[in-house]
Write a protein that holds these residues in place. Structure first.
Motif, PDB file in Angstrom:
ATOM      1  N   THR A  46       0.825  -1.203   0.000  1.00 30.42           N
ATOM      2  CA  THR A  46       0.000   0.000   0.000  1.00 30.42           C
ATOM      3  C   THR A  46       0.862   1.258   0.000  1.00 30.42           C
ATOM      4  O   THR A  46       0.510   2.265  -0.629  1.00 30.42           O
ATOM      5  CB  THR A  46      -0.956   0.002   1.215  1.00 30.42           C
ATOM      6  OG1 THR A  46      -1.860  -1.104   1.089  1.00 30.42           O
ATOM      7  CG2 THR A  46      -1.759   1.285   1.279  1.00 30.42           C
ATOM      8  N   THR A  47       2.006   1.206   0.671  1.00 26.32           N
ATOM      9  CA  THR A  47       2.935   2.344   0.612  1.00 26.32           C
ATOM     10  C   THR A  47       3.364   2.597  -0.826  1.00 26.32           C
ATOM     11  O   THR A  47       3.427   3.756  -1.275  1.00 26.32           O
ATOM     12  CB  THR A  47       4.170   2.083   1.488  1.00 26.32           C
ATOM     13  OG1 THR A  47       3.766   1.934   2.849  1.00 26.32           O
ATOM     14  CG2 THR A  47       5.159   3.238   1.387  1.00 26.32           C
ATOM     15  N   ASN A  50       0.664   4.364  -2.605  1.00 25.14           N
ATOM     16  CA  ASN A  50       0.644   5.778  -2.224  1.00 25.14           C
ATOM     17  C   ASN A  50       1.708   6.574  -2.969  1.00 25.14           C
ATOM     18  O   ASN A  50       1.480   7.733  -3.355  1.00 25.14           O
ATOM     19  CB  ASN A  50       0.856   5.925  -0.719  1.00 25.14           C
ATOM     20  CG  ASN A  50      -0.325   5.429   0.092  1.00 25.14           C
ATOM     21  OD1 ASN A  50      -1.442   5.329  -0.406  1.00 25.14           O
ATOM     22  ND2 ASN A  50      -0.078   5.102   1.356  1.00 25.14           N
ATOM     23  N   PHE A  55       0.064  10.240  -3.210  1.00 29.41           N
ATOM     24  CA  PHE A  55      -0.314  10.482  -1.827  1.00 29.41           C
ATOM     25  C   PHE A  55       0.916  10.593  -0.932  1.00 29.41           C
ATOM     26  O   PHE A  55       0.825  11.052   0.200  1.00 29.41           O
ATOM     27  CB  PHE A  55      -1.233   9.366  -1.321  1.00 29.41           C
ATOM     28  CG  PHE A  55      -2.626   9.457  -1.865  1.00 29.41           C
ATOM     29  CD1 PHE A  55      -3.622  10.117  -1.170  1.00 29.41           C
ATOM     30  CD2 PHE A  55      -2.939   8.895  -3.095  1.00 29.41           C
ATOM     31  CE1 PHE A  55      -4.910  10.206  -1.683  1.00 29.41           C
ATOM     32  CE2 PHE A  55      -4.223   8.976  -3.620  1.00 29.41           C
ATOM     33  CZ  PHE A  55      -5.217   9.642  -2.909  1.00 29.41           C
ATOM     34  N   ASP A  56       2.050  10.157  -1.454  1.00 30.08           N
ATOM     35  CA  ASP A  56       3.322  10.303  -0.751  1.00 30.08           C
ATOM     36  C   ASP A  56       4.418  10.416  -1.808  1.00 30.08           C
ATOM     37  O   ASP A  56       4.190  10.114  -2.989  1.00 30.08           O
ATOM     38  CB  ASP A  56       3.575   9.111   0.180  1.00 30.08           C
ATOM     39  CG  ASP A  56       4.342   9.513   1.434  1.00 30.08           C
ATOM     40  OD1 ASP A  56       5.065  10.530   1.381  1.00 30.08           O
ATOM     41  OD2 ASP A  56       4.213   8.816   2.447  1.00 30.08           O
ATOM     42  N   ALA A  75      -1.447  14.024  -5.789  1.00 29.94           N
ATOM     43  CA  ALA A  75      -2.482  13.037  -6.119  1.00 29.94           C
ATOM     44  C   ALA A  75      -3.533  13.590  -7.069  1.00 29.94           C
ATOM     45  O   ALA A  75      -3.960  12.901  -7.992  1.00 29.94           O
ATOM     46  CB  ALA A  75      -3.135  12.540  -4.828  1.00 29.94           C
ATOM     47  N   ARG A  85      -7.458   5.363  -8.499  1.00 23.35           N
ATOM     48  CA  ARG A  85      -7.054   4.478  -7.405  1.00 23.35           C
ATOM     49  C   ARG A  85      -8.231   4.240  -6.470  1.00 23.35           C
ATOM     50  O   ARG A  85      -8.940   5.178  -6.099  1.00 23.35           O
ATOM     51  CB  ARG A  85      -5.892   5.135  -6.648  1.00 23.35           C
ATOM     52  CG  ARG A  85      -5.269   4.289  -5.534  1.00 23.35           C
ATOM     53  CD  ARG A  85      -5.677   4.818  -4.187  1.00 23.35           C
ATOM     54  NE  ARG A  85      -5.150   4.004  -3.101  1.00 23.35           N
ATOM     55  CZ  ARG A  85      -4.029   4.260  -2.418  1.00 23.35           C
ATOM     56  NH1 ARG A  85      -3.348   5.343  -2.689  1.00 23.35           N
ATOM     57  NH2 ARG A  85      -3.636   3.456  -1.459  1.00 23.35           N
ATOM     58  N   PHE A  87      -9.446   2.291  -2.656  1.00 22.48           N
ATOM     59  CA  PHE A  87      -8.843   2.057  -1.349  1.00 22.48           C
ATOM     60  C   PHE A  87      -9.395   0.778  -0.733  1.00 22.48           C
ATOM     61  O   PHE A  87     -10.502   0.351  -1.044  1.00 22.48           O
ATOM     62  CB  PHE A  87      -9.119   3.250  -0.429  1.00 22.48           C
ATOM     63  CG  PHE A  87      -8.430   4.514  -0.859  1.00 22.48           C
ATOM     64  CD1 PHE A  87      -7.203   4.875  -0.320  1.00 22.48           C
ATOM     65  CD2 PHE A  87      -9.000   5.332  -1.825  1.00 22.48           C
ATOM     66  CE1 PHE A  87      -6.564   6.034  -0.728  1.00 22.48           C
ATOM     67  CE2 PHE A  87      -8.366   6.498  -2.239  1.00 22.48           C
ATOM     68  CZ  PHE A  87      -7.141   6.843  -1.690  1.00 22.48           C
TER      69      PHE A  87
END
Length: 256
Positions: A46-47, A50, A55-56, A75, A85, A87
């Motif tokens: 999940t990282t 992101n 998101f990161d 994002a 994307r 979730f």
């Protein structure tokens, strides 16, 4: 139709304090294949999602979508480029009905600018009509037409997952990253979910998915990457990955 979108991740690293969550991951989507990313909890999947979707930001390495670098793209801008994307826990507006959630998802940025306000009802009406037409198409495609007036908070887990798909499809993405699409879905509905994902690929929407349901992944994926401790430890077709001793050890222990 436009050519299928491509995603290239090269040597991506992300640390949080003293923990390296993603450690030099390299992967790519392959044409119209369904690509899956699997691994135990804490593997960094999940990282990585992101990092890909803005998101990161990665500490190092590159993420490219259709040849465009995304490493520092937020994002909202990645979404406008066609990168959608979902979730693991469905998002949205639980106090609104399914129809309103779709209409919000498809709102056109141009209608919310100063120019849009000056042009007034002409632009708003045109955009509203286009959104409504798209919402009808998506509801019919996903079999959600009967739930159009149902509040999101009252949906079953499976229908909430379908609404996640629907919200993304409203914006006509070129690629979808699906985080645990089979999680919480009634096993009897998994063939319907698999058929839906395959239908998206047939529409030239590239797919990269994460899921812990190995039988679902092995059935639907064309190519699989396996992560453990932040790294890719195996990749290949479902047959290759399922017979890899490293993968068997990660999932079943050395005794297996």
């Amino acid at each position: 139709m436009t050519a299928t979108a491509t995603l290239d991740v090269e040597g991506v690293v992300k640390t949080f304090g003293g923990v390296t969550a993603v450690d030099g991951v390299t992967l790519s989507t392959a044409g119209s294949d369904i690509t899956a990313l699997i691994g135990p909890n804490g593997a960094g999947k999940t990282t990585l999602f992101n990092l890909v979707t803005g998101f990161d930001r990665p500490d190092s390495g590159t993420v490219s979508f259709n040849g465009r670098r995304l490493s520092n793209v937020p994002a909202w801008k990645a979404a406008r480029l066609g990168l959608g994307r979902t979730f693991q826990t469905p998002v949205g507006f639980p106090s609104l009905c399914v129809w309103d959630n779709l209409m919000v998802a498809a709102a056109q940025p141009a209608s919310e600018t100063i120019l849009g306000a000056v042009m007034g009802r002409t632009r708003w009406g045109r955009d509203l009509e286009a959104c409504a037409q798209r919402a009808e198409e998506v509801l019919d495609q996903l079999g959600l037409s009967d739930l159009r007036d149902t509040h999101v908070a009252d949906l079953s887990a499976g229908d909430a997952k379908l609404l996640e798909f629907a919200r993304q499809l409203m914006r006509r993405p070129r690629m979808l990253l699906l985080d645990e699409p089979a999680s919480g879905v009634d096993p009897s509905r998994l063939p319907q979910l698999a058929a839906l994902i395959r239908s998206l690929v047939a529409q030239d929407i590239a797919i990269l998915l994460i899921d812990h349901n190995l039988s679902f992944v092995l059935d639907i994926a064309d190519h699989i990457y396996v992560m453990a401790r932040g790294r890719v430890i195996s990749e290949g077709t479902p047959d290759v990955v399922s017979n890899d001793p490293q993968v068997m050890e990660v999932y079943m222990g050395k005794a297996a």
